[in-house]
Design an enzyme around this catalytic site. Sequence first.
Site, PDB file in Angstrom:
ATOM      1  N   ASN A 181      42.840  70.632  -6.727  1.00 34.52           N
ATOM      2  CA  ASN A 181      42.097  69.381  -6.929  1.00 34.52           C
ATOM      3  C   ASN A 181      40.691  69.545  -6.352  1.00 34.52           C
ATOM      4  O   ASN A 181      40.509  69.496  -5.145  1.00 34.52           O
ATOM      5  CB  ASN A 181      42.823  68.218  -6.232  1.00 34.52           C
ATOM      6  N   PRO A 182      39.686  69.717  -7.210  1.00 33.75           N
ATOM      7  CA  PRO A 182      38.331  69.958  -6.688  1.00 33.75           C
ATOM      8  C   PRO A 182      37.740  68.740  -5.998  1.00 33.75           C
ATOM      9  O   PRO A 182      36.754  68.858  -5.284  1.00 33.75           O
ATOM     10  CB  PRO A 182      37.523  70.310  -7.947  1.00 33.75           C
ATOM     11  N   ASP A 206      48.220  65.560  -0.144  1.00 31.45           N
ATOM     12  CA  ASP A 206      49.621  65.281  -0.485  1.00 31.45           C
ATOM     13  C   ASP A 206      49.776  64.623  -1.857  1.00 31.45           C
ATOM     14  O   ASP A 206      50.809  64.774  -2.505  1.00 31.45           O
ATOM     15  CB  ASP A 206      50.238  64.368   0.579  1.00 31.45           C
ATOM     16  N   SER A 248      45.299  71.065  -2.322  1.00 34.57           N
ATOM     17  CA  SER A 248      44.982  69.646  -2.463  1.00 34.57           C
ATOM     18  C   SER A 248      45.495  68.890  -1.253  1.00 34.57           C
ATOM     19  O   SER A 248      45.984  69.483  -0.291  1.00 34.57           O
ATOM     20  CB  SER A 248      45.708  69.110  -3.700  1.00 34.57           C
TER      21      SER A 248
HETATM   22  N1  ATP Z   1      39.548  65.748 -11.140  1.00 37.53           N
HETATM   23  C1  ATP Z   1      39.989  64.620 -10.607  1.00 37.53           C
HETATM   24  N2  ATP Z   1      39.296  63.471 -10.711  1.00 37.53           N
HETATM   25  C2  ATP Z   1      39.736  62.336 -10.162  1.00 37.53           C
HETATM   26  N3  ATP Z   1      40.896  62.230  -9.467  1.00 37.53           N
HETATM   27  C3  ATP Z   1      41.626  63.328  -9.322  1.00 37.53           C
HETATM   28  C4  ATP Z   1      41.216  64.584  -9.867  1.00 37.53           C
HETATM   29  N4  ATP Z   1      42.148  65.521  -9.561  1.00 37.53           N
HETATM   30  C5  ATP Z   1      43.104  64.867  -8.853  1.00 37.53           C
HETATM   31  N5  ATP Z   1      42.795  63.566  -8.709  1.00 37.53           N
HETATM   32  C6  ATP Z   1      43.540  62.540  -7.978  1.00 37.53           C
HETATM   33  O1  ATP Z   1      43.153  62.538  -6.615  1.00 37.53           O
HETATM   34  C7  ATP Z   1      44.181  61.926  -5.844  1.00 37.53           C
HETATM   35  C8  ATP Z   1      44.222  62.501  -4.448  1.00 37.53           C
HETATM   36  O2  ATP Z   1      44.435  63.846  -4.506  1.00 37.53           O
HETATM   37  P1  ATP Z   1      44.765  64.741  -3.240  1.00 37.53           P
HETATM   38  O3  ATP Z   1      46.096  64.433  -2.759  1.00 37.53           O
HETATM   39  O4  ATP Z   1      44.483  66.143  -3.600  1.00 37.53           O
HETATM   40  O5  ATP Z   1      43.637  64.347  -2.215  1.00 37.53           O
HETATM   41  P2  ATP Z   1      43.557  63.574  -0.853  1.00 37.53           P
HETATM   42  O6  ATP Z   1      42.385  64.145  -0.161  1.00 37.53           O
HETATM   43  O7  ATP Z   1      44.794  63.577  -0.053  1.00 37.53           O
HETATM   44  O8  ATP Z   1      43.210  62.166  -1.331  1.00 37.53           O
HETATM   45  P3  ATP Z   1      41.848  61.425  -1.219  1.00 37.53           P
HETATM   46  O9  ATP Z   1      40.740  62.418  -1.081  1.00 37.53           O
HETATM   47  O10 ATP Z   1      41.775  60.619  -2.516  1.00 37.53           O
HETATM   48  O11 ATP Z   1      42.019  60.572  -0.010  1.00 37.53           O
HETATM   49  C9  ATP Z   1      45.450  62.114  -6.667  1.00 37.53           C
HETATM   50  O12 ATP Z   1      45.939  60.830  -6.975  1.00 37.53           O
HETATM   51  C10 ATP Z   1      45.000  62.805  -7.947  1.00 37.53           C
HETATM   52  O13 ATP Z   1      45.608  62.281  -9.082  1.00 37.53           O
END
Ligand code: ATP
Length: 481
Positions: free
Chosen positions: A115-116, A174, A172
């Site tokens: 997840n970038p 969780d 990514s």
């Molecule tokens: N390219 C993208 N654009 C937007 N949202 C995305 C993308 N890729 C993943 N996501 C969403 O980002 C959310 C959070 O992902 P991840 O668990 O990797 O990060 P996190 O750091 O724990 O959460 P956050 O940064 O949102 O607090 C997930 O619900 C996922 O669906």
Amino acid sequence: MVETMTEMIRVNGMPAKATLTAGDLQWHLKGGELQCLSIESEILGISLEGREITVRAFVSGLKGLSCGEGDPGKREMKDFIMEMPTEVIADNWSERFRDCIGSLGRPKRVFIILNPFGGKRSARRIFDTKIKPLLVAANLRYTLQETEYQLHAQELTYKLDLLKYDGIVCVSGDGVFVEMVNGLLQREDWDTAIKVPLGIIPAGTGNGLSKSILDAVGEMHSIQHATFAVIRGHKRSLDVTTVSQGERKFFSILMLTWGLLADIDIESEKYRWMGSTRLDFYCFLRVMNLRKYHGHIEFVPAPGHEACGEPMKDRGNPSGEVDNSVKERNCGAEVSHSYQGPTVSFENSDWRYLDGPFVATSVVNVPWVGEDAKTAPEAKFSDGFLDLVVIKECPKSALVSILLKCKDGSYVNSPYVMYLKVKAFKLVPGNRVGDPLKGGIVDVDGEVVARGNAQEGDRMAYGPPIQLTVDRGLATVFSPR
Ligand SMILES: Nc1ncnc2c1ncn2[C@@H]1O[C@H](COP(=O)(O)OP(=O)(O)OP(=O)(O)O)[C@@H](O)[C@H]1O
């Protein structure tokens, strides 16, 4: 059984007598000093060029070579160049090395979902600088796919040709891991799909699962340590929680929370510009203006936890708000082939209950729900139970101390905290005390599932019962050992 090989060689230019057994590589330097690398727990892989074998290891930089003994602490990649007397001997040794590493059953090819936009939006850089070098050294082949939108990870695991891979790994937070589990359980072949080992390399804001996996075996929590856990390829089972409300359902790995922690987690989003201090700031704000919520919870206690709450059978069900029978599934016209949740019925179980007001209620599956939040210190990966934490009446001063002690889990010893294990759980969330028009937030694995002021896209309604049941060890995760 691999027989022992011994040879006079040079290691990093120093003459040494080296011995290779099935379990380790040892060498005595001139002067007698013994060095040792455990093949299973320290060696990533080897490469051969002419008379030189390069042994690529992931070892403690501070304590020297441990040969797999004790706590390695912080590790780093280190190469050991073994200069063999002849090319033939080098060939024999490298073949033996490869046999030893090959017999460990490590994964050979994994699908990586990155997840970038997770956390500090640095997952791509983290992959190139910290993860890829380890994967290359271990000769672990991978297919890398970046997520392009929300729920993309769920789609990917739903469609993935699983026969091509020995595991699926996310780089990514969780949230993406939870999507992977949901994608696998939506498949027709969910029962075999969910057994594919899953890995998580922390690159998000919430990294509770990777912290839980590494901490459980005394390993440091870092991107490289999590990558090495995937490379080593040991596996452990992980409970999966089914969250349901009527016919709606999805699957959770970490936690459901309602009340104080959910409010802090979700509402502090608007202070994102503050960086990591936003949580502390909003936490302070919420404690100063403490909210309490009406509502009702029910649970089936795990053995040994039967003393908490009141028995439902003495209460009856005057409001009819919670129906404890587990309904027959798929009785509608549409038959779904995806996983529908546990078939076990709790209808005749000894349900117990607590009525509000509540300050905070959390139902947790793994010990750490964030890198510095040990919310369920007694949680086990595959005991088939959820850890229930309830705070009702609590003075603000005690609450501050409870929140500070969340970091190491010792807050559960507070007399204001009820902490027990349950087999099943139901939440009937109510409105704020003193403000009957405002409801709270039900947060599952960091996402809003239901809220008082409902919004489009909320997966469930705020008010009707939300039920949690557990599937013991349904998923499989990569673990360092
Ligand atoms: N390219 C993208 N654009 C937007 N949202 C995305 C993308 N890729 C993943 N996501 C969403 O980002 C959310 C959070 O992902 P991840 O668990 O990797 O990060 P996190 O750091 O724990 O959460 P956050 O940064 O949102 O607090 C997930 O619900 C996922 O669906």
